[in-house]
Design a protein around this motif. Structure first.
Motif, PDB file in Angstrom:
ATOM      1  N   VAL A   1     -25.739  14.630  -1.425  1.00 38.92           N
ATOM      2  CA  VAL A   1     -26.365  15.406  -0.344  1.00 38.92           C
ATOM      3  C   VAL A   1     -25.508  15.403   0.924  1.00 38.92           C
ATOM      4  O   VAL A   1     -25.234  16.478   1.489  1.00 38.92           O
ATOM      5  CB  VAL A   1     -27.799  14.912  -0.061  1.00 38.92           C
ATOM      6  N   PRO A   2     -25.043  14.244   1.423  1.00 36.87           N
ATOM      7  CA  PRO A   2     -24.188  14.268   2.613  1.00 36.87           C
ATOM      8  C   PRO A   2     -22.907  15.089   2.406  1.00 36.87           C
ATOM      9  O   PRO A   2     -22.463  15.794   3.320  1.00 36.87           O
ATOM     10  CB  PRO A   2     -23.860  12.789   2.848  1.00 36.87           C
TER      11      PRO A   2
ATOM     12  N   VAL B   1     -34.107  19.876  -1.794  1.00 39.40           N
ATOM     13  CA  VAL B   1     -33.018  19.582  -2.724  1.00 39.40           C
ATOM     14  C   VAL B   1     -33.556  18.767  -3.899  1.00 39.40           C
ATOM     15  O   VAL B   1     -34.086  17.669  -3.707  1.00 39.40           O
ATOM     16  CB  VAL B   1     -31.882  18.808  -2.033  1.00 39.40           C
ATOM     17  N   ALA B   2     -33.424  19.307  -5.103  1.00 44.04           N
ATOM     18  CA  ALA B   2     -33.871  18.633  -6.321  1.00 44.04           C
ATOM     19  C   ALA B   2     -32.672  18.372  -7.223  1.00 44.04           C
ATOM     20  O   ALA B   2     -31.563  18.861  -6.976  1.00 44.04           O
ATOM     21  CB  ALA B   2     -34.912  19.485  -7.035  1.00 44.04           C
ATOM     22  N   HIS B   3     -32.908  17.604  -8.285  1.00 47.37           N
ATOM     23  CA  HIS B   3     -31.810  17.265  -9.197  1.00 47.37           C
ATOM     24  C   HIS B   3     -31.346  18.474  -9.995  1.00 47.37           C
ATOM     25  O   HIS B   3     -30.155  18.771 -10.063  1.00 47.37           O
ATOM     26  CB  HIS B   3     -32.249  16.154 -10.153  1.00 47.37           C
TER      27      HIS B   3
ATOM     28  N   VAL C   1     -32.913  19.221   5.629  1.00 47.34           N
ATOM     29  CA  VAL C   1     -32.751  18.999   4.194  1.00 47.34           C
ATOM     30  C   VAL C   1     -33.676  17.861   3.761  1.00 47.34           C
ATOM     31  O   VAL C   1     -33.618  16.762   4.319  1.00 47.34           O
ATOM     32  CB  VAL C   1     -31.291  18.651   3.856  1.00 47.34           C
ATOM     33  N   VAL C   2     -34.518  18.133   2.779  1.00 47.41           N
ATOM     34  CA  VAL C   2     -35.444  17.122   2.258  1.00 47.41           C
ATOM     35  C   VAL C   2     -35.061  16.814   0.809  1.00 47.41           C
ATOM     36  O   VAL C   2     -35.265  17.646  -0.075  1.00 47.41           O
ATOM     37  CB  VAL C   2     -36.904  17.602   2.314  1.00 47.41           C
TER      38      VAL C   2
ATOM     39  N   VAL D   1     -31.028  15.589   7.792  1.00 49.23           N
ATOM     40  CA  VAL D   1     -31.428  15.167   6.459  1.00 49.23           C
ATOM     41  C   VAL D   1     -32.513  14.103   6.578  1.00 49.23           C
ATOM     42  O   VAL D   1     -32.364  13.129   7.326  1.00 49.23           O
ATOM     43  CB  VAL D   1     -30.246  14.605   5.657  1.00 49.23           C
ATOM     44  N   THR D   2     -33.599  14.281   5.851  1.00 48.75           N
ATOM     45  CA  THR D   2     -34.710  13.332   5.895  1.00 48.75           C
ATOM     46  C   THR D   2     -34.494  12.204   4.891  1.00 48.75           C
ATOM     47  O   THR D   2     -33.576  12.237   4.074  1.00 48.75           O
ATOM     48  CB  THR D   2     -36.049  14.013   5.566  1.00 48.75           C
TER      49      THR D   2
END
Length: 246
Positions: free
Chosen positions: A85-86, A18-20, A70-71, A99-100
């Motif tokens: 993210v959550p 997951v990136a911006h 999910v990183v 999720v890391t």
């Protein structure tokens, strides 16, 4: 962080990077390159964005029929990491997602920053300003301060902090102040993951040199895989194997 990461078996969970998100094609290509490198080690890897671009994490997770890790590829844990993210994970309805921790701060990133500085021409005695995107979240700002302290341990001198967008002081103001106070060359260490608008702004900060973004550095790739491996080995798929660091 060095060493090789072993290939994960076919039953391993998918990694969702997951990136911006950015409108800059080079930034998009960089995230894709990171995902390609990570996939070579862990297998199924998907990319999602929390802003600007799609697909969203929820959309990617809905398309996965296997467990997922999910990183968050963020250098500090602010609103996107703690809230976006959550929320996306919850909205996806996926029954098995872990999720890391975010990518940074981490000594590995400090080491890459130090390498980038030396590549740009920094030498001991030159001043350093760590340039971060910025955030209104105090937790993210604390993470940036930790990143600066880690880099200072490697340079052997103080590292000042400036912000590109949200938060104060701005990078250009810090560069000007440090040069005035020290009379030294000032180098900006770009604490940004990929090329884009924020990194472009650093060229106008008045520094003697600006490093490239962290990019798809091999150590950064290994750090991403390590984030995934820590979670996967702990409870998602125990057959994950990671070769020890050298």
């Amino acid at each position: 962080m060095t060493g090789q990461v072993g290939r994960v078996g076919s039953a391993a969970p998918a990694l969702v990077l997951v990136a911006h998100g950015t409108r800059n094609p080079r930034g998009v290509d960089l995230v894709a390159a990171l995902a390609e490198e990570v996939a070579a080690a862990v297998g199924t890897t998907r990319v999602a964005f929390v802003d600007v671009l799609g697909p969203s994490p929820a959309e990617v997770l809905r398309d996965l029929a296997v467990p997922a890790v999910v990183v968050p590829a963020f250098l500090a844990s602010g609103y996107h990491v703690h809230t976006d993210v959550p929320r996306e994970v919850a909205e996806s309805g996926h029954p098995d997602v872990h999720v890391t921790a975010a990518l940074g701060p981490d000594p590995v990133l400090a080491s890459v920053l130090f390498e980038r500085l030396r590549e740009r021409g920094w030498r001991p005695g030159d001043a350093v300003v760590l340039a971060a995107a910025g955030s209104s979240d105090r937790r993210a700002l604390a993470d940036v301060r930790r990143a600066a302290a880690m880099l200072a341990d490697l340079t052997g001198a103080r590292v000042d902090i400036g912000f590109v967008a949200t938060a104060q002081p701005r990078v250009a103001d810090v560069v000007s102040r440090v040069r005035r106070e020290t009379g030294r060359k000032v180098f900006v260490a770009s604490y940004l993951l990929a090329p884009g608008l924020f990194h472009t702004r650093l060229a106008a900060a008045g520094a003697d040199g600006v490093t490239e973004p962290l990019g798809a550095h091999p150590d950064l790739v290994r750090l991403l895989v390590s984030r995934y491996a820590d979670v996967a080995a702990a409870g998602v798929r125990p057959e994950l194997e990671v070769a020890p660091a050298r």
